[in-house]
Design a protein around this motif. Structure first.
Motif, PDB file in Angstrom:
ATOM      1  N   VAL A  38      -7.013  -6.574  11.379  1.00 39.05           N
ATOM      2  CA  VAL A  38      -5.901  -6.352  10.596  1.00 39.05           C
ATOM      3  C   VAL A  38      -5.209  -4.901  11.252  1.00 39.05           C
ATOM      4  N   VAL A  49     -11.293  -9.796   7.131  1.00 42.53           N
ATOM      5  CA  VAL A  49     -12.222 -10.448   6.166  1.00 42.53           C
ATOM      6  C   VAL A  49     -12.045 -11.820   5.963  1.00 42.53           C
ATOM      7  N   VAL A  92     -11.239 -13.956   2.811  1.00 43.97           N
ATOM      8  CA  VAL A  92     -10.160 -14.078   2.161  1.00 43.97           C
ATOM      9  C   VAL A  92      -9.350 -15.146   2.134  1.00 43.97           C
TER      10      VAL A  92
HETATM   11  N1  LIG Z   1      -9.325  -6.517   6.589  1.00 44.80           N
HETATM   12  C1  LIG Z   1      -8.596  -7.376   5.977  1.00 44.80           C
HETATM   13  N2  LIG Z   1      -9.000  -8.697   5.784  1.00 44.80           N
HETATM   14  C2  LIG Z   1      -8.264  -9.806   5.422  1.00 44.80           C
HETATM   15  N3  LIG Z   1      -7.204  -9.440   4.977  1.00 44.80           N
HETATM   16  C3  LIG Z   1      -6.855  -8.198   4.757  1.00 44.80           C
HETATM   17  C4  LIG Z   1      -7.217  -7.315   5.029  1.00 44.80           C
HETATM   18  N4  LIG Z   1      -6.419  -6.092   5.017  1.00 44.80           N
HETATM   19  C5  LIG Z   1      -5.368  -6.459   4.525  1.00 44.80           C
HETATM   20  N5  LIG Z   1      -5.551  -7.756   4.358  1.00 44.80           N
HETATM   21  C6  LIG Z   1      -4.474  -8.612   3.477  1.00 44.80           C
HETATM   22  O1  LIG Z   1      -3.185  -8.166   3.334  1.00 44.80           O
HETATM   23  C7  LIG Z   1      -3.065  -7.684   2.077  1.00 44.80           C
HETATM   24  C8  LIG Z   1      -2.393  -6.423   1.883  1.00 44.80           C
HETATM   25  O2  LIG Z   1      -3.391  -5.202   2.313  1.00 44.80           O
HETATM   26  P1  LIG Z   1      -3.736  -3.975   1.381  1.00 44.80           P
HETATM   27  O3  LIG Z   1      -4.888  -3.251   2.028  1.00 44.80           O
HETATM   28  O4  LIG Z   1      -4.114  -4.726   0.160  1.00 44.80           O
HETATM   29  O5  LIG Z   1      -2.516  -3.162   1.358  1.00 44.80           O
HETATM   30  P2  LIG Z   1      -1.238  -3.271   0.164  1.00 44.80           P
HETATM   31  O6  LIG Z   1      -1.313  -4.398  -0.859  1.00 44.80           O
HETATM   32  O7  LIG Z   1      -1.258  -1.861  -0.351  1.00 44.80           O
HETATM   33  O8  LIG Z   1       0.035  -3.385   1.085  1.00 44.80           O
HETATM   34  C9  LIG Z   1      -4.304  -8.130   1.345  1.00 44.80           C
HETATM   35  O9  LIG Z   1      -4.040  -8.477  -0.046  1.00 44.80           O
HETATM   36  C10 LIG Z   1      -4.912  -8.961   2.228  1.00 44.80           C
HETATM   37  O10 LIG Z   1      -4.463 -10.361   1.944  1.00 44.80           O
END
Ligand SMILES: Nc1ncnc2c1ncn2[C@@H]1O[C@H](COP(=O)(O)OP(=O)(O)O)[C@@H](O)[C@H]1O
Ligand SMILES: [Mg+2]
Length: 310
Positions: free
Chosen positions: A133, A179, A182
């Motif tokens: 990501v 991850v 998820v």
């Molecule tokens: N490392 C990761 N692995 C899997 N999904 C991710 C990952 N990082 C982000 N996501 C997905 O992207 C979404 C948004 O990322 P997040 O870090 O929560 O930032 P924000 O909600 O502040 O934009 C998460 O809810 C998840 O679904």
């Protein structure tokens, strides 16, 4: 009668649907609550007893302006969550502080815009296998966030372009392995109101490919009610406590945030070892999904009124 501002953004002048319910619940408690756009220059913030940050999701590309606004509100009214929390928690570098405090986070490579990264240098910082990501450190609503495949040269190329785009705009880039749980178990959000655990919700996966740009200030989420395990609620509570300790120990031991946080949302995923890890500690503008848990709306409205009258 308390006057309460529910701060939102210009794209959602009448609040997100969840927060419209909060406004009604506050009105039912005799408070005068209204949606107010945070960057509307005509607003007299001093006329409110309490300013509750809600759907201000358009600050990711102008965080400095948003924090400046929070400072202004803090001078003339009461801000929830308070200013030190807004300063710290609008930039995901806070994850490092929590990691230092013993909270397990999603392993992250931080690419700072102060350094010049060639395509080659970016390439070497991406994982060699699996999906990964790319996302900005200042972010809300899954905007500017993309998922890439390590062994696919085309996908890697798109990831390099994405990272360059963010770095070129002066933004810190976070690189994380995708991850996998998820997609299967989902991401869990645990909500605390006035320092007490309130409820949990399950969030479906958000990323299915490269960042292609999204219209609007957030990506639509698929949420459902969740009964969490005790262990995970304890993990979430530990993250909130670590954040509280962080404020309590900065600035000569003076507790910068003496009251319990009006709201906190702890987003948790499961790593490959089956352990909970922190994806995000949402202390500024989290959706609280009060419609998905019995009693949650009432608890939140009561807590807001109590804070406004304190
Ligand atoms: N490392 C990761 N692995 C899997 N999904 C991710 C990952 N990082 C982000 N996501 C997905 O992207 C979404 C948004 O990322 P997040 O870090 O929560 O930032 P924000 O909600 O502040 O934009 C998460 O809810 C998840 O679904
Ligand atoms: Mg998130």
């Amino acid at each position: 009668m308390s006057r309460i501002a529910l701060a939102t953004c210009a794209a959602l002048p009448d609040l997100h649907a969840d927060d419209a319910l909060v406004r009604d619940a506050l009105a039912a408690r005799g408070a005068e609550a209204e949606a107010v756009v945070w960057d509307d220059p005509t607003v007299d913030w001093a006329s409110y007893d309490l300013v509750v940050i809600r759907s201000t999701w358009d600050y990711a590309q102008r965080r400095a302006e948003f924090v400046e606004w929070a400072r202004l509100v803090d001078r003339v009214s009461r801000l929830a969550n308070p200013l030190p929390v807004v300063e710290w928690s609008t930039d995901k570098h806070y994850l490092r502080d929590l990691e230092s405090a013993g909270v397990r986070i999603v392993p992250t490579q931080w690419l700072e815009p102060s350094r010049v990264f060639t395509s080659r240098a970016l390439h070497t910082r991406f994982p060699a296998s699996g999906d990964f990501v790319i996302k900005p450190a200042v972010s809300a609503g899954s905007i500017d966030t993309g998922r890439y495949t390590a062994i696919d040269a085309g996908s890697r190329g798109l990831a390099i372009s994405h990272a360059k785009r963010l770095l070129g705009a002066g933004r810190t880039v976070m690189v994380q392995r995708y991850v996998g749980s998820v997609d299967t178990a989902g991401e869990r959000a645990h909500v605390f109101i006035a320092g007490e655990y309130s409820h949990s919700v399950l969030k479906g996966a958000m990323l299915d490919g490269p960042d292609v740009g999204v219209e609007g200030v957030y990506r639509e989420e698929r949420m459902s009610p969740l009964v969490p395990s005790d262990g995970e609620v304890e993990f979430a509570a530990q993250a909130v406590r670590a954040a509280r300790r962080y404020f309590g120990t900065s600035a000569d031991g003076v507790d910068l945030v003496p009251e319990p946080l009006l709201y906190a949302r702890v987003d948790v995923v499961t790593d490959d070892d089956g352990e909970p890890v922190l994806m995000e500690l949402e202390l500024v503008e989290p959706s609280l999904f009060t419609d998905l848990a019995p009693g949650a709306l009432e608890r939140f409205a009561d807590a807001v009124v109590a804070r406004a009258e304190a």
